[in-house]
Design a protein around this motif. Structure first.
Motif, PDB file in Angstrom:
ATOM      1  N   LEU A 335       0.830  -1.198   0.000  1.00  0.00           N
ATOM      2  CA  LEU A 335       0.000   0.000   0.000  1.00  0.00           C
ATOM      3  C   LEU A 335       0.870   1.256   0.000  1.00  0.00           C
ATOM      4  O   LEU A 335       2.020   1.244   0.457  1.00  0.00           O
ATOM      5  N   GLY A 336       0.305   2.359  -0.507  1.00  0.00           N
ATOM      6  CA  GLY A 336       0.990   3.636  -0.443  1.00  0.00           C
ATOM      7  C   GLY A 336       1.047   4.135   0.986  1.00  0.00           C
ATOM      8  O   GLY A 336       0.225   3.760   1.830  1.00  0.00           O
ATOM      9  N   VAL A 337       2.002   5.025   1.245  1.00  0.00           N
ATOM     10  CA  VAL A 337       2.236   5.460   2.629  1.00  0.00           C
ATOM     11  C   VAL A 337       0.976   6.041   3.256  1.00  0.00           C
ATOM     12  O   VAL A 337       0.623   5.720   4.398  1.00  0.00           O
ATOM     13  N   PHE A 338       0.254   6.906   2.534  1.00  0.00           N
ATOM     14  CA  PHE A 338      -0.879   7.603   3.142  1.00  0.00           C
ATOM     15  C   PHE A 338      -2.238   7.048   2.694  1.00  0.00           C
ATOM     16  O   PHE A 338      -3.256   7.694   2.887  1.00  0.00           O
ATOM     17  N   ASP A 339      -2.237   5.833   2.142  1.00  0.00           N
ATOM     18  CA  ASP A 339      -3.495   5.256   1.662  1.00  0.00           C
ATOM     19  C   ASP A 339      -4.518   5.075   2.781  1.00  0.00           C
ATOM     20  O   ASP A 339      -5.725   5.155   2.540  1.00  0.00           O
ATOM     21  N   ARG A 340      -4.047   4.848   4.005  1.00  0.00           N
ATOM     22  CA  ARG A 340      -4.977   4.560   5.108  1.00  0.00           C
ATOM     23  C   ARG A 340      -4.893   5.601   6.216  1.00  0.00           C
ATOM     24  O   ARG A 340      -5.298   5.346   7.346  1.00  0.00           O
ATOM     25  N   PHE A 341      -4.380   6.777   5.891  1.00  0.00           N
ATOM     26  CA  PHE A 341      -4.163   7.784   6.938  1.00  0.00           C
ATOM     27  C   PHE A 341      -5.470   8.138   7.647  1.00  0.00           C
ATOM     28  O   PHE A 341      -5.562   8.095   8.881  1.00  0.00           O
ATOM     29  N   SER A 342      -6.493   8.500   6.891  1.00  0.00           N
ATOM     30  CA  SER A 342      -7.755   8.904   7.533  1.00  0.00           C
ATOM     31  C   SER A 342      -8.509   7.722   8.133  1.00  0.00           C
ATOM     32  O   SER A 342      -9.417   7.915   8.936  1.00  0.00           O
ATOM     33  N   GLU A 343      -8.129   6.480   7.772  1.00  0.00           N
ATOM     34  CA  GLU A 343      -8.700   5.303   8.422  1.00  0.00           C
ATOM     35  C   GLU A 343      -8.102   5.090   9.802  1.00  0.00           C
ATOM     36  O   GLU A 343      -8.740   4.500  10.676  1.00  0.00           O
ATOM     37  N   LYS A 344      -6.865   5.545   9.984  1.00  0.00           N
ATOM     38  CA  LYS A 344      -6.134   5.274  11.209  1.00  0.00           C
ATOM     39  C   LYS A 344      -5.908   6.508  12.072  1.00  0.00           C
ATOM     40  O   LYS A 344      -5.401   6.397  13.192  1.00  0.00           O
ATOM     41  N   VAL A 345      -6.258   7.682  11.569  1.00  0.00           N
ATOM     42  CA  VAL A 345      -6.006   8.933  12.297  1.00  0.00           C
ATOM     43  C   VAL A 345      -7.272   9.790  12.292  1.00  0.00           C
ATOM     44  O   VAL A 345      -7.865  10.036  11.238  1.00  0.00           O
ATOM     45  N   ALA A 346      -7.688  10.232  13.478  1.00  0.00           N
ATOM     46  CA  ALA A 346      -8.755  11.223  13.615  1.00  0.00           C
ATOM     47  C   ALA A 346      -8.211  12.365  14.467  1.00  0.00           C
ATOM     48  O   ALA A 346      -7.665  12.123  15.549  1.00  0.00           O
ATOM     49  N   ILE A 347      -8.337  13.589  13.981  1.00  0.00           N
ATOM     50  CA  ILE A 347      -7.842  14.764  14.703  1.00  0.00           C
ATOM     51  C   ILE A 347      -9.024  15.661  15.026  1.00  0.00           C
ATOM     52  O   ILE A 347      -9.740  16.100  14.123  1.00  0.00           O
ATOM     53  N   GLN A 348      -9.228  15.926  16.313  1.00  0.00           N
ATOM     54  CA  GLN A 348     -10.320  16.788  16.745  1.00  0.00           C
ATOM     55  C   GLN A 348      -9.754  18.130  17.208  1.00  0.00           C
ATOM     56  O   GLN A 348      -8.856  18.174  18.052  1.00  0.00           O
TER      57      GLN A 348
END
Length: 557
Positions: A335-348
């Motif tokens: 997978l690409g480095v940022f392919d799953r960024f928003s799946e694994k990171v939530a910023i409030q």
């Protein structure tokens, strides 16, 4: 968000399987006494019979409790990596944490055992609790809410991290002089903070000022770069946040500020002793005080520097942690480095103070990581959520464009680009409506041009919430009506409150016992269970006991 398991985590070390234990130090009276005495003698180099103040035994107690939290802390963090959980990052410029000892004892269920251990050692728990300085790193509801969120997320087992600034001085220290309140500097770190872990080897560089230049990289891509910039180091300080009756211990990470070049020997040798440390003082002022006065330009500059400094360091840290799990789980799958960024990171974003995290993430993804604008914007908007705390337009942050451009020139370019693309979408939806463009523009054009931070937060987030039902309705009907009409699916309500563990179980133990006897102990983690008290509203015996508890509290006060 994924809840962590109680299963012991294992890691590979030198080819062997190593089981991380999280309670081996012991929670009984004798183990606690051993821990307290050990820190008193070998960490503080004090003999109990020669201690003259409550500070040393308080620190020894805090370190003994912290040791037990650290065991669970390490286990928690290791489990998060092993389970590849999604993590939520709570960004707030304020954390009104208060005193840590009492809350930790309640959540770790150590209150009675510690009281007994201390009594046998010749101390009283209440006396040592008074020795702790209040961590007043907030201004009221905003900061207290942030502290309660951290407590609740740990109690619910959510993989979460709080991020903020480690101010040298909190909101203020109150003294009563001749019957009047006098506010003085709150030097809460004067004697140190036994709860925090200084991660001096994990610091990041944050860039300010300069000019934007462009060069072409080996792939023929035009890359913006900063020149003539100033750098400040951001060392992290971590505090463990234990959940109530759970083995989850999460993290509050506060950033300090250090100069890249702490001392100019040439200037010192030439006799300019003040100039020799001027750069250091300028850099470290970023974390000097909560809410510098913004009546003068210098105060505005410092406040904006604080807001950017903490989000820049935080975004670097979030990406560092994300890439670590990427190499563990995604890279082997191709997978690409940022392919799953928003799946694994939530910023409030807790209000608009951290809103610069949106252009900062965009800058990092485009300029540093080489993503296209479209892909970077997709990731960014799926990652951020925004909590609004005020319906007063005058309280919504608006930074002068000139100030933003001089301090953060590349970010201003990105903000303009975000605004241009956003207004183009508005035009496609509503047509050429200049009044609507003016109301919805991230850049305020009337008078001095300003960046509307609330607009930036709304446009760059996938979720926007108020903190009470009526508050959220006012946002939709009045304050942010145009944005609600454009993307109604973003807006939602999250009614906020305070944690009952600190403000009832810890603060009012007699009333807490009465409630538990009548309704059971489930209310400590589920406030809806207090509805069981409704049938007792007219019960004379229960009412009398309630009034007695309140009266005894007033007499103690």
């Amino acid at each position: 968000m994924t809840r962590r398991s109680s299963r012991p985590a294992t890691v590979k070390r030198d080819g062997a399987r190593h089981v991380l234990s999280h309670d081996s130090l012991g929670f009984d009276v004798q183990s606690l006494k051993k821990g307290i005495l050990g820190h008193l003698e070998f960490t503080l180099a004090e003999l109990p019979r020669h201690v003259d103040t409550e500070w040393e035994p308080y620190v020894a107690l805090a370190l003994a409790v912290r040791d037990r939290m650290i065991q669970r802390w390490l286990h928690t963090q290791d489990t998060y990596y092993e389970r590849d959980v999604k993590r939520v990052y709570y960004l707030s410029l304020e954390y009104l944490m208060g005193r840590t000892l009492g809350n930790s004892l309640v959540n770790m269920r150590l209150m009675d055992e510690c009281a007994k251990a201390l009594h046998e050692l010749g101390y009283e728990l209440e006396d040592l609790r008074e020795a702790e300085w209040d961590a007043g790193l907030g201004n009221g509801g905003l900061g207290r809410l942030a502290a309660c969120f951290l407590d609740s997320m740990a109690t619910l087992g959510y993989p979460s991290y709080g991020y903020g600034l480690r101010y040298d001085y909190g909101i203020f220290h109150q003294r009563i002089v001749d019957g009047a309140q006098v506010e003085v500097a709150d030097g809460w770190l004067r004697y140190g903070n036994p709860w925090e872990i200084a991660r001096t080897g994990a610091r990041f560089r944050v860039q300010f000022g300069g000019r934007v230049q462009r060069s072409t990289d080996a792939a023929g891509r035009v890359v913006p770069e900063g020149s003539d910039t100033r750098y400040v180091l951001a060392p992290p300080y971590d505090t463990p946040i234990p959940g109530y009756r759970t083995k989850t211990v999460n993290t509050l990470r506060l950033w300090g500020a250090k100069a890249i070049r702490e001392f100019d020997l040439d200037e010192f040798n030439e006799g300019d002793y003040i100039g020799a440390i001027e750069a250091r003082a300028q850099s470290e002022n970023i974390c000097r005080v909560l809410y510098p006065s913004d009546n003068a330009l210098a105060g505005k500059e410092l406040r904006l520097a604080q807001e950017y400094f903490f989000v820049a360091a935080t975004i670097q840290d979030i990406i560092r942690r994300y890439k670590k799990r990427y190499h563990m789980f995604d890279e082997p799958r191709g997978l690409g480095v940022f392919d799953r960024f928003s799946e694994k990171v939530a910023i409030q974003l807790n209000d608009t103070h951290p809103a610069l995290a949106i252009p900062e993430l965009m800058r990092t993804l485009i300029d540093v990581e080489g993503l296209t604008w479209t892909r970077a914007w997709e990731i960014t908007t799926r990652t951020f959520g925004y909590t609004n705390h005020t319906v007063m337009p005058e309280a919504l942050e608006r930074w002068p464009v000139g100030l933003v451009g001089s301090m953060l020139p590349r970010h201003l370019e990105i903000i303009y680009e975000i605004n241009d693309r956003f207004l183009a979408e508005v035009g496609r939806r509503f047509g050429a409506d200049d009044d609507r463009f003016r109301r919805m523009s991230i850049i305020e054009e009337e008078g001095e041009q300003r960046v509307r931070m609330a607009a930036l937060a709304i446009v760059g987030s996938h979720s926007v919430n108020g903190v009470a039902r009526i508050h959220t309705q006012i946002l939709k009907d009045e304050v942010f009506r145009d944005y609600y009409e454009f993307t109604p699916e973003k807006f939602n309500n999250k009614t906020n409150g305070i944690t009952q563990r600190r403000w009832l179980l810890k603060s009012n133990p007699e009333l807490a016992r009465l409630i538990t006897e009548a309704a059971g102990g489930g209310w400590v983690t589920d406030l809806d269970q207090l509805e069981q008290l409704v049938p007792l509203a007219r019960d004379r015996g229960f009412g009398s006991a309630w009034r007695r508890a309140r009266r005894r509290n007033k007499l103690r006060l």
